[in-house]
Design a protein around this motif. Structure first.
Motif, PDB file in Angstrom:
ATOM      1  N   VAL A 442      59.029  49.096  24.156  1.00 30.39           N
ATOM      2  CA  VAL A 442      60.381  50.045  23.606  1.00 30.39           C
ATOM      3  C   VAL A 442      60.470  50.856  25.083  1.00 30.39           C
ATOM      4  N   ALA A 443      59.506  51.337  25.755  1.00 36.38           N
ATOM      5  CA  ALA A 443      59.483  52.112  26.758  1.00 36.38           C
ATOM      6  C   ALA A 443      60.338  51.491  27.929  1.00 36.38           C
ATOM      7  N   GLN A 444      59.785  50.149  28.235  1.00 36.48           N
ATOM      8  CA  GLN A 444      60.617  49.793  29.649  1.00 36.48           C
ATOM      9  C   GLN A 444      61.202  48.321  29.559  1.00 36.48           C
ATOM     10  N   GLY A 445      61.111  48.026  28.557  1.00 36.99           N
ATOM     11  CA  GLY A 445      62.135  46.660  27.959  1.00 36.99           C
ATOM     12  C   GLY A 445      61.456  45.390  28.465  1.00 36.99           C
ATOM     13  N   HIS A 488      66.570  46.336  22.905  1.00 37.86           N
ATOM     14  CA  HIS A 488      67.639  47.421  23.130  1.00 37.86           C
ATOM     15  C   HIS A 488      68.070  47.547  24.530  1.00 37.86           C
ATOM     16  N   VAL A 489      68.662  48.573  25.020  1.00 36.28           N
ATOM     17  CA  VAL A 489      69.506  48.613  26.055  1.00 36.28           C
ATOM     18  C   VAL A 489      68.937  48.372  27.488  1.00 36.28           C
ATOM     19  N   TRP A 495      71.795  42.433  26.695  1.00 33.83           N
ATOM     20  CA  TRP A 495      72.935  42.456  27.401  1.00 33.83           C
ATOM     21  C   TRP A 495      73.246  40.892  27.530  1.00 33.83           C
ATOM     22  N   ILE A 496      72.441  40.104  27.781  1.00 35.06           N
ATOM     23  CA  ILE A 496      72.542  38.717  27.659  1.00 35.06           C
ATOM     24  C   ILE A 496      73.293  38.292  26.597  1.00 35.06           C
ATOM     25  N   VAL A 497      72.741  38.713  25.442  1.00 40.41           N
ATOM     26  CA  VAL A 497      72.961  38.389  23.779  1.00 40.41           C
ATOM     27  C   VAL A 497      74.423  38.791  23.664  1.00 40.41           C
ATOM     28  N   ALA A 498      74.650  40.295  24.042  1.00 38.78           N
ATOM     29  CA  ALA A 498      75.797  40.998  23.800  1.00 38.78           C
ATOM     30  C   ALA A 498      77.011  40.365  24.407  1.00 38.78           C
ATOM     31  N   LYS A 499      76.769  40.202  25.578  1.00 39.61           N
ATOM     32  CA  LYS A 499      78.084  39.571  26.531  1.00 39.61           C
ATOM     33  C   LYS A 499      78.253  38.221  26.262  1.00 39.61           C
ATOM     34  N   TRP A 512      71.107  41.706  16.675  1.00 41.17           N
ATOM     35  CA  TRP A 512      70.020  41.450  17.592  1.00 41.17           C
ATOM     36  C   TRP A 512      68.616  42.231  17.707  1.00 41.17           C
ATOM     37  N   THR A 513      68.529  43.371  17.907  1.00 42.72           N
ATOM     38  CA  THR A 513      67.718  44.465  17.804  1.00 42.72           C
ATOM     39  C   THR A 513      67.016  44.426  16.664  1.00 42.72           C
TER      40      THR A 513
END
Length: 534
Positions: A442-445, A488-489, A495-499, A512-513
């Motif tokens: 969660v902290a670094q993705g 998340h962001v 961002w791949i999923v969103a776009k 997705w989250t």
């Protein structure tokens, strides 16, 4: 003189009294160094935007020096001596196991991708399940095709099939893309040859057969829970098909069809390109968008040895054979040591079931069955294979730096201090492993960074406990489950999923989250439950 030197006892390790330990001695000092190191790692990745490999390496050096390790212990010496560089041994120890597996798995996935294996798989499943159960077909496609293919590559290749299914039905694209994403994410988190579970297996020294078995046992219930949520959110949140993506896919298909028609005309064949807009032709067009070199391999796909186009996509049985062979060989080798006494037969099984050999066999099968037998040239096979390895460098460096971090934690004494402290907490190791992985994720993705960092912290907790390979594999599953929690962001996958599927940031968080969180929690719950009995 030499006899006197030989008789002088050599200390096992120099005392670690430098760095921050001069100010704060003992366990408290070591824990402080560990906490500051993790905070520094997160700051460098999140705020400074430093590449994770560089951040892990820098933090490993800083933690080592702060914990009192000498320069010689960290880096060795310029001259040849008996001192071993902790950085080199940490990097080499993990990559010696991981690099070959990831490299072979990546090339195997690239051949399956470019040859049209994904389209053949999804088309057959869609026909089998029918229009009403198309979301289930998409989920199974992601689950099966996700085994040899990286998560983002799977999205790039399979997205046009999702667009077509959603456009034909007129329903929300979430109903089709979310089951697919759940399948891809599950295999990426829990199953070899993906880098996370492979790296963790190397650090814990667990046979890949146990990781595969526990990955299936833990992953199947987790993905079923995620599919249930996907069906629920897909009916309540309408997202239209992104027209720009559909148009781009159609343009790419048309361009490939025109090129193939021109090639057929050049060799005197019929110029009707109608059949080239379906089946095989879609694969090189989509593969080009992945950036894995498939575009350079599109000539091989579109052109046989005489310039004629390949007529049929690979059969479903061929795809299953290539994907299933290495998994079955590795599992057979793992359990032959339990079921069989030492013998020549067992040695043969263990040889063919070694991950290096099993994946090499699968890759050679793919070369022949999906390539040479269907008109690919050897040059095209080489081009696709070589190009597929380009994105792997970053993954291997991050995994190697994670190995360095683990070696520094162990060599400095921080790992023992952490083990004592966590044992005093009273929580089972499988629970601690998941919690640590969740916090780092969660902290670094990055899931890979979360896995290798967590493994470096958790490995010392299990040393000396005489845990079985199966139990260690369940701990790896808990770490892997934590590494996909709440995308998340700060996660590139978000961002791949969103776009790629045209979902707003708000709706991506809702779909997705939450999907990733369901997958993570369900996987951890199964792993924790099984760890009670195994």
């Amino acid at each position: 003189m030499s006899s006197l030197l030989a008789a002088t006892p050599t200390p096992e390790a120099p005392p670690h009294t430098g760095g921050l330990l001069l100010l704060m001695d003992g366990t408290a000092g070591l824990l402080t160094v560990a906490a500051l190191g993790i905070v520094l790692l997160l700051v460098l990745i999140i705020k400074v935007r430093l590449q994770p490999f560089v951040a892990l390496l820098a933090v490993s050096i800083a933690v080592g020096l702060s914990a009192g390790l000498s320069v010689t212990e960290l880096f060795g010496t310029v001259q040849r001596s008996t001192s071993v560089s902790m950085i080199e041994s940490g990097m080499g120890g993990i990559l010696g196991h991981v690099a070959i597996i990831i490299g072979l798995g990546t090339m195997l996935g690239a051949i399956l991708e470019v040859s049209g294996g994904a389209e053949a798989l999804s088309a057959r499943l869609l026909n089998l399940f029918g229009e009403k159960r198309a979301p289930l077909a998409m989920g199974l496609t992601g689950l099966i095709f996700g085994i040899p293919v990286f998560f983002d590559v799977g999205i790039f290749v399979l997205a046009p099939i999702v667009y077509a299914a959603a456009k034909r039905s007129g329903k929300s694209i979430l109903l089709y893309c979310m089951p697919l994403l759940a399948g891809l994410s599950m295999t990426h988190a829990f199953l070899p040859p993906h880098p996370g579970p492979v790296a963790a297996a190397g650090l814990f020294k667990v046979d890949l057969g146990w990781v595969i078995l526990m990955g299936i046992i833990v992953g199947i219930p987790a993905v079923l829970a995620a599919w249930a949520y996907a069906a629920w959110i897909g009916k309540r949140l309408f997202v239209p098909v992104p027209q720009d993506m559909v148009e781009a896919a159609d343009e790419a298909k048309a361009a490939v069809a025109a090129e193939r028609a021109a090639r057929r005309a050049a060799v005197g064949g019929p110029t009707d390109g109608a059949t080239t807009t379906t089946g095989k032709s879609a694969v090189p067009a989509q593969s080009t968008s992945t950036g894995t070199g498939a575009g350079s391999g599109s000539v091989a796909v579109a052109e046989g040895p005489s310039g004629s186009p390949a007529e049929q996509p690979p059969s479903l049985s061929t795809v299953f054979l290539i994907i299933g062979t290495p998994l079955l060989l590795i599992l057979a080798a793992t359990f032959s040591s339990i079921a069989l006494d030492p013998s020549t037969f067992r040695s043969v099984i263990e040889f063919f079931g070694h991950p290096f050999v099993a994946l090499t066999i699968a890759l050679l099968m793919a070369y022949y069955l999906l390539g040479i037998r269907r008109g690919w040239s050897r040059k095209s096979l080489e081009t696709v294979s070589t190009a597929s390895l380009k994105p792997v460098g970053n993954i291997l460096l991050v995994v190697g730096a994670g190995g360095v971090f683990g070696a520094v934690l162990k060599g400095s004494g921080i790992a023992d201090a952490l083990a004592d402290t966590f044992n005093d907490v009273g929580l089972p190791v499988v629970v601690l492993a998941w919690l640590i992985s969740v916090v780092l994720r969660v902290a670094q993705g990055s899931a890979t960074v979360a896995i290798v960092t967590t493994a470096g912290i958790v490995v010392p907790l299990v040393e000396g406990q005489d845990l079985s390979q199966a139990h260690l594999a369940l701990i790896i599953m808990a770490i892997s489950a934590g590494s996909i929690f709440a995308s998340h962001v700060n996660d590139g996958g978000f961002w791949i999923v969103a776009k790629y599927f045209g979902i707003s940031e708000r709706d991506t968080l809702k779909s997705w989250t939450v999907l990733e969180t369901v997958l993570s929690v369900a996987g951890f719950a199964v792993a924790a439950l099984l760890s009670i009995f195994i």
